[in-house]
Design a protein around this motif. Structure first.
Motif, PDB file in Angstrom:
ATOM      1  N   THR A 196      11.249 -26.019   4.323  1.00  0.00           N
ATOM      2  CA  THR A 196      10.841 -27.239   5.008  1.00  0.00           C
ATOM      3  C   THR A 196      10.091 -26.873   6.280  1.00  0.00           C
ATOM      4  N   ARG A 197       8.780 -27.097   6.307  1.00  0.00           N
ATOM      5  CA  ARG A 197       7.998 -26.742   7.488  1.00  0.00           C
ATOM      6  C   ARG A 197       7.897 -27.945   8.398  1.00  0.00           C
ATOM      7  N   GLN A 198       8.364 -27.779   9.606  1.00  0.00           N
ATOM      8  CA  GLN A 198       8.289 -28.871  10.581  1.00  0.00           C
ATOM      9  C   GLN A 198       7.345 -28.448  11.702  1.00  0.00           C
ATOM     10  N   LEU A 199       6.069 -28.367  11.365  1.00  0.00           N
ATOM     11  CA  LEU A 199       5.089 -27.947  12.366  1.00  0.00           C
ATOM     12  C   LEU A 199       4.938 -29.009  13.448  1.00  0.00           C
ATOM     13  N   LEU A 200       4.551 -28.578  14.623  1.00  0.00           N
ATOM     14  CA  LEU A 200       4.299 -29.513  15.720  1.00  0.00           C
ATOM     15  C   LEU A 200       2.975 -30.234  15.478  1.00  0.00           C
ATOM     16  N   SER A 201       2.830 -31.382  16.092  1.00  0.00           N
ATOM     17  CA  SER A 201       1.549 -32.100  16.057  1.00  0.00           C
ATOM     18  C   SER A 201       0.653 -31.571  17.182  1.00  0.00           C
ATOM     19  N   SER A 202      -0.612 -31.954  17.143  1.00  0.00           N
ATOM     20  CA  SER A 202      -1.534 -31.561  18.225  1.00  0.00           C
ATOM     21  C   SER A 202      -1.052 -32.107  19.564  1.00  0.00           C
ATOM     22  N   ALA A 203      -0.562 -33.354  19.557  1.00  0.00           N
ATOM     23  CA  ALA A 203      -0.089 -33.954  20.813  1.00  0.00           C
ATOM     24  C   ALA A 203       1.100 -33.171  21.366  1.00  0.00           C
ATOM     25  N   GLN A 204       1.971 -32.698  20.484  1.00  0.00           N
ATOM     26  CA  GLN A 204       3.126 -31.910  20.954  1.00  0.00           C
ATOM     27  C   GLN A 204       2.679 -30.567  21.526  1.00  0.00           C
ATOM     28  N   VAL A 205       1.709 -29.938  20.870  1.00  0.00           N
ATOM     29  CA  VAL A 205       1.216 -28.651  21.394  1.00  0.00           C
ATOM     30  C   VAL A 205       0.479 -28.885  22.715  1.00  0.00           C
ATOM     31  N   ALA A 206      -0.274 -29.986  22.785  1.00  0.00           N
ATOM     32  CA  ALA A 206      -0.956 -30.317  24.049  1.00  0.00           C
ATOM     33  C   ALA A 206       0.079 -30.546  25.154  1.00  0.00           C
ATOM     34  N   ARG A 207       1.183 -31.165  24.791  1.00  0.00           N
ATOM     35  CA  ARG A 207       2.255 -31.381  25.767  1.00  0.00           C
ATOM     36  C   ARG A 207       2.828 -30.037  26.238  1.00  0.00           C
ATOM     37  N   PHE A 208       2.967 -29.100  25.297  1.00  0.00           N
ATOM     38  CA  PHE A 208       3.430 -27.754  25.652  1.00  0.00           C
ATOM     39  C   PHE A 208       2.427 -27.086  26.601  1.00  0.00           C
ATOM     40  N   VAL A 209       1.146 -27.256  26.325  1.00  0.00           N
ATOM     41  CA  VAL A 209       0.107 -26.650  27.181  1.00  0.00           C
ATOM     42  C   VAL A 209       0.159 -27.247  28.590  1.00  0.00           C
ATOM     43  N   ALA A 210       0.488 -28.540  28.689  1.00  0.00           N
ATOM     44  CA  ALA A 210       0.552 -29.184  30.005  1.00  0.00           C
ATOM     45  C   ALA A 210       1.871 -28.891  30.722  1.00  0.00           C
ATOM     46  N   HIS A 211       2.978 -29.032  30.014  1.00  0.00           N
ATOM     47  CA  HIS A 211       4.302 -28.876  30.636  1.00  0.00           C
ATOM     48  C   HIS A 211       4.756 -27.413  30.690  1.00  0.00           C
ATOM     49  N   GLY A 212       4.379 -26.645  29.670  1.00  0.00           N
ATOM     50  CA  GLY A 212       4.817 -25.252  29.606  1.00  0.00           C
ATOM     51  C   GLY A 212       6.146 -25.063  28.904  1.00  0.00           C
ATOM     52  N   PHE A 213       6.705 -26.120  28.339  1.00  0.00           N
ATOM     53  CA  PHE A 213       7.950 -25.962  27.578  1.00  0.00           C
ATOM     54  C   PHE A 213       8.146 -27.147  26.644  1.00  0.00           C
ATOM     55  N   LEU A 214       9.078 -26.947  25.713  1.00  0.00           N
ATOM     56  CA  LEU A 214       9.360 -27.958  24.702  1.00  0.00           C
ATOM     57  C   LEU A 214      10.867 -27.966  24.450  1.00  0.00           C
ATOM     58  N   HIS A 215      11.462 -29.150  24.470  1.00  0.00           N
ATOM     59  CA  HIS A 215      12.911 -29.304  24.252  1.00  0.00           C
ATOM     60  C   HIS A 215      13.194 -29.628  22.803  1.00  0.00           C
ATOM     61  N   LEU A 216      14.173 -28.986  22.214  1.00  0.00           N
ATOM     62  CA  LEU A 216      14.703 -29.399  20.916  1.00  0.00           C
ATOM     63  C   LEU A 216      16.188 -29.651  21.156  1.00  0.00           C
ATOM     64  N   ASP A 217      16.519 -30.868  21.538  1.00  0.00           N
ATOM     65  CA  ASP A 217      17.887 -31.162  21.992  1.00  0.00           C
ATOM     66  C   ASP A 217      18.879 -31.250  20.839  1.00  0.00           C
ATOM     67  N   GLY A 218      19.967 -30.497  20.951  1.00  0.00           N
ATOM     68  CA  GLY A 218      21.088 -30.605  20.015  1.00  0.00           C
ATOM     69  C   GLY A 218      20.733 -30.345  18.561  1.00  0.00           C
ATOM     70  N   ILE A 219      19.761 -29.466  18.309  1.00  0.00           N
ATOM     71  CA  ILE A 219      19.323 -29.289  16.909  1.00  0.00           C
ATOM     72  C   ILE A 219      20.116 -28.211  16.164  1.00  0.00           C
ATOM     73  N   VAL A 220      20.932 -27.438  16.876  1.00  0.00           N
ATOM     74  CA  VAL A 220      21.736 -26.404  16.210  1.00  0.00           C
ATOM     75  C   VAL A 220      23.087 -27.018  15.847  1.00  0.00           C
ATOM     76  N   PRO A 221      23.521 -26.867  14.584  1.00  0.00           N
ATOM     77  CA  PRO A 221      24.759 -27.524  14.152  1.00  0.00           C
ATOM     78  C   PRO A 221      25.996 -26.963  14.863  1.00  0.00           C
ATOM     79  N   PRO A 222      27.042 -27.807  15.022  1.00  0.00           N
ATOM     80  CA  PRO A 222      28.239 -27.414  15.784  1.00  0.00           C
ATOM     81  C   PRO A 222      28.881 -26.116  15.313  1.00  0.00           C
ATOM     82  N   GLU A 223      28.905 -25.890  13.996  1.00  0.00           N
ATOM     83  CA  GLU A 223      29.568 -24.666  13.506  1.00  0.00           C
ATOM     84  C   GLU A 223      28.815 -23.416  13.960  1.00  0.00           C
TER      85      GLU A 223
END
Lengths: 100, 274
Positions: free
Chosen positions: B4-31
């Motif tokens: 399952t490829r979950q590539l970023l969109s252009s807007a998300q990459v542009a946001r990374f270029v502007a902000h310098g970071f990207l959050h993936l909140d709570g995406i790792v399962p508890p176990e």
């Protein structure tokens, strides 16, 4: 009175939006020569003053402002440190119990 | 790797270029978050600088499974490509009631690359509360050329991000971002696992480019931050334009004609034709 043993310096550094002292604060740091507080990295989200002049109005004394230095040829569009740095001080008398 | 490829969109990459970071909140399962604490306690094996991911982390290992989570894999592929090398990895631990914070810094040396960047993954297996400190990140600081902890004088900048997050959060950062571990005022040990990646392919259009020409891209790239000074803030936008030209493979990309205007040299063009 022995001033050197009872008076300590508190330092406030403000980074301003432009080179004008009455422009708004965009960054700040504090250092406390009394040892009563230990300000550190990332410990507040709100600046202590809105502008540099507001710090003067509250009794801080300006003792250094960043010079306006022309950009070095060839790197005029590079960005690095904040440019508009202003150092302030307050002299605080320590209580008799602290004065050693 | 995940199918399952979950590539970023252009807007998300542009946001990374502007902000310098990207959050993936709570995406790792508890176990996996529970397992992480055991893995960290046991200690990490050394990875030589520049080792490809499959060699650095065996199939089925914790780190490999972390990187194979679809959201992580997709974001990493979008930023550094399909086969990055592991630069290094390390678990940063902040002890309870620790008296000091890290000075604000950028990692490593001044990095002169304008057409490439490394990505640092920061993984937080526990919930991070304000009392636990978390990581201080200064949005939009990554294109400034500073050397390591020379920025230590700046205690606070307007608009800084004082990271608090749910367990299982991953943050991906441009290598140049100003950051620092904040003081831990809680009774809980705080862990952050960092992996730095070097790209092994040109970082050009690695993401899902379906939205490349939408206004959202320019809006993200033109975003200002409250700590930017009036004049230098404009240079930040110019530097982002240069980076986006490289990432998008579009040498004519511009915002408000800024780069085009200051590169306009009709007399020089005429001379070169003569």
């Amino acid at each position: 009175m022995n001033l050197s043993s009872t008076v300590r310096q508190q330092v406030l550094v403000l980074y301003l939006h432009t080179s004008a002292l009455d422009s708004r604060v965009v960054g700040w740091a504090r250092y406390d020569g009394t040892g009563a507080t230990r300000p550190t990295t990332g410990d507040s989200d709100e600046p202590p003053y809105g502008t540099g002049v507001a710090a003067l109005e509250d009794g801080w004394r300006l003792f250094q402002a960043a010079q306006l230095v022309p950009p070095y040829p060839g790197v005029e569009q590079e960005t690095s440190f904040l440019k508009h740095e202003f150092f302030f001080e307050k002299l605080v008398e320590r209580g008799p119990a602290d004065s050693g | 790797m995940s199918t399952t490829r979950q590539l970023l969109s252009s807007a998300q990459v542009a946001r990374f270029v502007a902000h310098g970071f990207l959050h993936l909140d709570g995406i790792v399962p508890p176990e996996m978050n529970e397992e992480a604490l055991e893995v960290f306690a046991a200690g990490l094996h050394a990875v030589p600088y520049g080792t490809p991911v499959p060699k650095a982390f065996a199939e089925g290992s914790f780190a490999r499974r972390l990187l194979e989570l679809p959201a992580v894999a997709g974001a990493l592929e979008s930023l550094v490509g399909p086969d990055p090398a592991v630069d290094h990895h390390f678990v940063h631990t902040r002890e309870p009631r620790e008296g000091s914070a890290q000075p604000l810094h950028a990692d490593a040396l001044i990095d002169l690359r304008q057409d490439a960047f490394d990505v640092q993954l920061m993984y937080y297996p526990q919930e991070v509360t304000a009392e636990m400190g978390g990581t201080l990140i200064v949005p939009g600081s990554h294109l400034r050329r500073v050397n390591e902890s020379d920025t230590g004088r700046y205690q606070n900048l307007l608009g800084q991000t004082r990271l608090t997050c749910p367990a299982g959060t991953v943050v991906l950062l441009h290598h140049g971002i100003w950051h620092g571990g904040r003081r831990n005022d809680s009774d809980t040990v705080r862990h952050m696992y960092k992996i730095r990646f070097n790209p092994s392919v040109p970082q050009v259009r690695l993401w899902d480019t379906a939205d490349l020409d939408t206004p959202a891209v320019r809006e993200e790239l033109a975003h200002g931050f409250p700590w930017y000074e009036q004049a230098t803030g404009r240079l930040e936008i110019l530097n982002r334009i240069k980076l986006w030209r490289s990432l998008s493979g579009d040498p004519g990309f511009d915002i408000d004609h800024w780069a085009t205007r200051i590169a306009n040299r009709p007399a020089a063009a005429q001379r070169s034709k003569a």
